[in-house]
Scaffold this active site. Sequence first.
Site, PDB file in Angstrom:
ATOM      1  N   LYS A  66       0.855  -1.181   0.000  1.00 23.13           N
ATOM      2  CA  LYS A  66       0.000   0.000   0.000  1.00 23.13           C
ATOM      3  C   LYS A  66       0.893   1.234   0.000  1.00 23.13           C
ATOM      4  CE  LYS A  66      -2.909   1.712   3.464  1.00 23.13           C
ATOM      5  NZ  LYS A  66      -4.003   1.493   4.401  1.00 23.13           N
ATOM      6  N   PRO A  67       0.607   2.197  -0.872  1.00 22.22           N
ATOM      7  CA  PRO A  67       1.440   3.403  -0.919  1.00 22.22           C
ATOM      8  C   PRO A  67       1.397   4.162   0.406  1.00 22.22           C
ATOM      9  CG  PRO A  67      -0.016   3.302  -2.828  1.00 22.22           C
ATOM     10  CD  PRO A  67      -0.441   2.223  -1.887  1.00 22.22           C
ATOM     11  N   GLY A 126       0.937   7.129   2.817  1.00 21.71           N
ATOM     12  CA  GLY A 126       0.013   8.246   2.720  1.00 21.71           C
ATOM     13  C   GLY A 126      -1.406   7.822   2.383  1.00 21.71           C
ATOM     14  N   CYS A 127      -1.608   6.564   2.003  1.00 23.60           N
ATOM     15  CA  CYS A 127      -2.966   6.077   1.717  1.00 23.60           C
ATOM     16  C   CYS A 127      -3.589   5.578   3.002  1.00 23.60           C
ATOM     17  CB  CYS A 127      -2.937   4.921   0.703  1.00 23.60           C
ATOM     18  SG  CYS A 127      -2.677   5.469  -0.966  1.00 23.60           S
ATOM     19  N   VAL A 128      -4.832   5.952   3.208  1.00 16.66           N
ATOM     20  CA  VAL A 128      -5.539   5.547   4.431  1.00 16.66           C
ATOM     21  C   VAL A 128      -6.133   4.172   4.240  1.00 16.66           C
ATOM     22  CG1 VAL A 128      -7.328   6.194   6.053  1.00 16.66           C
ATOM     23  CG2 VAL A 128      -6.078   7.961   4.820  1.00 16.66           C
TER      24      VAL A 128
END
Length: 111
Positions: A106-107, A109-111
Site C-alpha cells: 500500500k502506498p 500516505g494512503c488511508v
Amino acid sequence: MSSIEVNGKSYETDEEGYLVNLAEWNEEVGGYLAQTENVTMTDQHWEVINFLRDYYNEFQIAPAVRVLTKAIGKKLGPEKGTSQYLYDLFPYGPAKQACKIAGLPKPTGCV
C-alpha cells in the site's frame, strides 16, 4: 495473516488483502485481486499495473496518487496522466487499488 488461493496455490496477504511476498505476484494473482476489488481488467488497466510494477522495481516504493498521475503522464501520454483517467480505471483510489492488484505494498500516505 490471511491468504488467498489462486489456481490451487496459496498466497499470503496482510489484513487489507495486499500480497506479503511481492515476488509471488503474477497476472493470474492480479486478475484474482482485481475481482476482489470489483475491477474488470482491460488493456488500459494492465498498462497501469505494469507501469506500477516497473516503477516499484526502479524506485522500491509504491507511488502516491499525485506522483503516479505525473509519472504516467510522462510515460504513457498526457491523456492518461490525469486523475480522472486513473479514477475511471480504479474507482477506489488509483494508487491504493492499483497497487493492491499489482501485488505491491500500500502506498505511503494512503488511508
